[in-house]
Design an enzyme around this catalytic site. Structure first.
Site, PDB file in Angstrom:
ATOM      1  N   ASP A 151     -27.801  20.703 -25.709  1.00  0.00           N
ATOM      2  CA  ASP A 151     -28.062  19.346 -25.233  1.00  0.00           C
ATOM      3  C   ASP A 151     -27.330  19.234 -23.905  1.00  0.00           C
ATOM      4  O   ASP A 151     -26.091  19.214 -23.870  1.00  0.00           O
ATOM      5  CB  ASP A 151     -27.546  18.303 -26.226  1.00  0.00           C
ATOM      6  CG  ASP A 151     -27.883  16.872 -25.810  1.00  0.00           C
ATOM      7  OD1 ASP A 151     -28.006  16.624 -24.593  1.00  0.00           O
ATOM      8  OD2 ASP A 151     -28.014  16.003 -26.684  1.00  0.00           O
ATOM      9  N   HIS A 152     -28.075  19.187 -22.800  1.00  0.00           N
ATOM     10  CA  HIS A 152     -27.439  19.285 -21.496  1.00  0.00           C
ATOM     11  C   HIS A 152     -26.478  18.133 -21.218  1.00  0.00           C
ATOM     12  O   HIS A 152     -25.599  18.252 -20.363  1.00  0.00           O
ATOM     13  CB  HIS A 152     -28.489  19.381 -20.384  1.00  0.00           C
ATOM     14  CG  HIS A 152     -29.239  18.111 -20.120  1.00  0.00           C
ATOM     15  ND1 HIS A 152     -30.415  17.804 -20.751  1.00  0.00           N
ATOM     16  CD2 HIS A 152     -28.969  17.070 -19.292  1.00  0.00           C
ATOM     17  CE1 HIS A 152     -30.846  16.633 -20.305  1.00  0.00           C
ATOM     18  NE2 HIS A 152     -29.994  16.159 -19.439  1.00  0.00           N
ATOM     19  N   HIS A 194     -29.271  12.854 -27.079  1.00  0.00           N
ATOM     20  CA  HIS A 194     -28.263  12.553 -26.054  1.00  0.00           C
ATOM     21  C   HIS A 194     -27.335  11.417 -26.477  1.00  0.00           C
ATOM     22  O   HIS A 194     -26.106  11.552 -26.431  1.00  0.00           O
ATOM     23  CB  HIS A 194     -28.944  12.157 -24.747  1.00  0.00           C
ATOM     24  CG  HIS A 194     -29.838  13.199 -24.163  1.00  0.00           C
ATOM     25  ND1 HIS A 194     -29.619  14.546 -24.304  1.00  0.00           N
ATOM     26  CD2 HIS A 194     -30.966  13.090 -23.412  1.00  0.00           C
ATOM     27  CE1 HIS A 194     -30.565  15.220 -23.673  1.00  0.00           C
ATOM     28  NE2 HIS A 194     -31.392  14.351 -23.132  1.00  0.00           N
TER      29      HIS A 194
END
Length: 504
Positions: free
Chosen positions: A194-195, A257
């Site tokens: 998950d960036h 996110h």
């Protein structure tokens, strides 16, 4: 301020063993814009081993243009000078291999290609596979890697696999994908990325909370009134109609996110910053969240409007979108975490497209003092609560709002701000967040990656809402104008608790 990209020396404990990074789906935009620039930034900081290579894998034959295209991405997207002396040696180690993802012969040839590189470069059979492909290929590629003997780590070495989101579209699909992946890979080999967790500002939440004696004692239900987490974008769907029609704001942003950020805000102090300890505390937060009643949710879809002074079309007019679409481009909900620290403190989370501006922020609103000594002396007639804003992007920083006396012969109070800016304190950085995640995956550190139980726990919270929304199509879509802060129903979600969204 100068850009911070280079470091003259590296912590030797953070330099991985020699390895090859193999990127499936390398013809996609992610590789050029994010992954190759991030790997080069690691090289600039002396955080890559000397014996190293990058192999892009995709279905089209791009061997003649791939390296030049990636170099262009590093220069334009990574803030790198074309004359950087380390660029050419790095690009000499960037290779390309073409194969279909369902072709056994192609995988066998890939295995031989990588083994040949091991002999040339001394990379010792260590691999980091990155699956930057559509979700329907995740399991197929993992199974073929195992079938062709590419998932077994060499003695004393590693074979790790990064899997991009979305990891499932609901609880059932997430469990199915987990079972398929875990059938060929050990859990400690799987790095679900998950960036958002690569962002310095997200990681700093833990440092801010647990590294400062000023804040940890008041980080609880006794002092905090409520918490808001906003992930707002001013852009639309950017030509991704088919994808967004099957995703929507809840699947695309809230389930992953925003829930990750929420866990950092709400978790208990871990025993250490080792992966197992951090993941355990994050999981406790998600498991303590009560089932979310559909009446504690709000959804919206943008219509025509004005963004940054420009007229924009509504979602239903976007390319390859159903003109009667019921897909939400905005989602909000109220969560309750039933544990000792947070009982009675609501968490309001929201995400949306075509909102007033791009901003991702955590807003912590503190309770008022029990006796308002100065309530008749406030400039606007009321004392405003203390507010802590953790700005994740853009203009990364932290703002604390508190009351102060206005100079003069009378005691009048006005809210003022103390502001910390990352750019002012540390210089502007060209890093994109993938640097830390790629490095950690090579080192086998899963702290900033999702694990199976966590993925399934967050899907278990969100799937009933998705099912309820699917069963009752909204009659009022579109229900917010592009360039605003979303639909009225989201404001009502807070208004019935006597609150309103903090102005961003």
């Amino acid at each position: 301020m100068p850009e911070t990209t280079q470091s003259p020396a590296a912590n030797s404990e953070r330099v991985p063993d020699p390895c090859i990074v193999v990127i499936f789906g390398a013809s996609g935009d992610l590789t050029k814009r994010k992954l190759l620039p991030a790997l080069f930034h690691l090289k600039q900081q002396n955080l890559l081993p000397e014996d190293f290579s990058v192999v892009g894998v995709a279905r089209r034959d791009l061997s003649a243009t791939f390296a030049a295209d990636m170099q262009d991405g590093i220069i334009k997207g990574g803030g790198v000078d074309a004359g950087d002396s380390t660029l050419k040696p790095f690009m000499d180690k960037v290779k390309y291999f073409a194969t279909e993802f369902d072709n056994d012969e192609g995988f066998e040839k890939l295995k031989a290609f990588l083994a040949d590189l091991d002999g040339q470069l001394g990379t010792k059979g260590n691999r980091l596979f990155y699956l930057a492909v559509a979700p329907e290929y995740f399991a197929d590629i993992a199974q073929r890697l195992q079938k062709h003997g590419m998932t077994d780590a060499p003695e004393g070495g590693f074979v790790n696999v990064i899997i991009e989101k979305p990891f499932g579209t609901d609880l059932e699909s997430a469990k199915k994908l987990n079972s398929e992946i875990n059938s060929v890979l050990k859990e400690n080999q799987i790095f679900r990325i998950d960036h958002y967790l690569g962002k310095e500002t997200v990681q700093n939440i833990l440092v801010f909370r647990f590294g400062n004696a000023l804040f940890e004692p008041i980080w609880n239900r006794n002092y905090i009134d409520h918490v808001e987490i906003t992930a707002a974008e001013s852009i639309g769907i950017e030509g991704r109609g088919p994808f967004y029609e099957t995703a929507g704001a809840l699947r695309d942003v809230l389930q992953n996110h925003v829930m990750e950020v929420l866990s950092f805000v709400a978790m208990e102090p871990p025993d250490s910053f080792e992966a197992a300890a951090v993941r355990t505390e994050k999981l406790k937060v998600w498991k303590a969240i009560d089932p979310i009643p559909v009446e504690n949710t709000a959804r919206g879809q943008y219509g025509e409007g004005t963004v940054d002074g420009q007229k924009v079309i509504g979602y239903r007019q976007e390319d390859r979108v159903n003109p009667e679409s019921a897909t939400e481009t905005y989602a909000a909900m109220k969560l309750e975490i039933e544990n000792w620290r947070w009982a009675g403190v609501p968490f309001y989370i929201r995400a949306g497209k075509r909102l007033a501006k791009r901003v991702t922020e955590v807003t912590v609103v503190f309770k008022q003092p029990p006796l308002h000594l100065f309530k008749n002396n406030a400039k606007d007639g009321s004392i405003q609560p203390n507010v802590l804003q953790l700005r994740i992007q853009p203009d990364e920083g932290i703002t604390l709002t508190f009351g102060a006396k206005i100079p003069g012969p009378t005691t009048n109070v006005k809210p003022v701000e103390m502001h910390f800016s990352y750019a002012d304190a540390f210089g502007k950085s060209s890093a994109n967040g993938y640097e830390r995640l790629l490095l950690d995956a090579m080192l086998g550190d899963g702290t900033l990656f999702a694990e199976r139980e966590g993925v399934e726990t967050t899907w278990a919270l969100m799937t009933p809402i998705l099912e309820a929304w699917a069963a009752t199509k909204p009659a009022d879509f579109p229900n917010y104008e592009a360039g605003t802060w979303g639909p009225k129903c989201a404001d009502d979600l807070l208004a019935r608790d006597g609150r309103k969204w903090h102005e961003l």
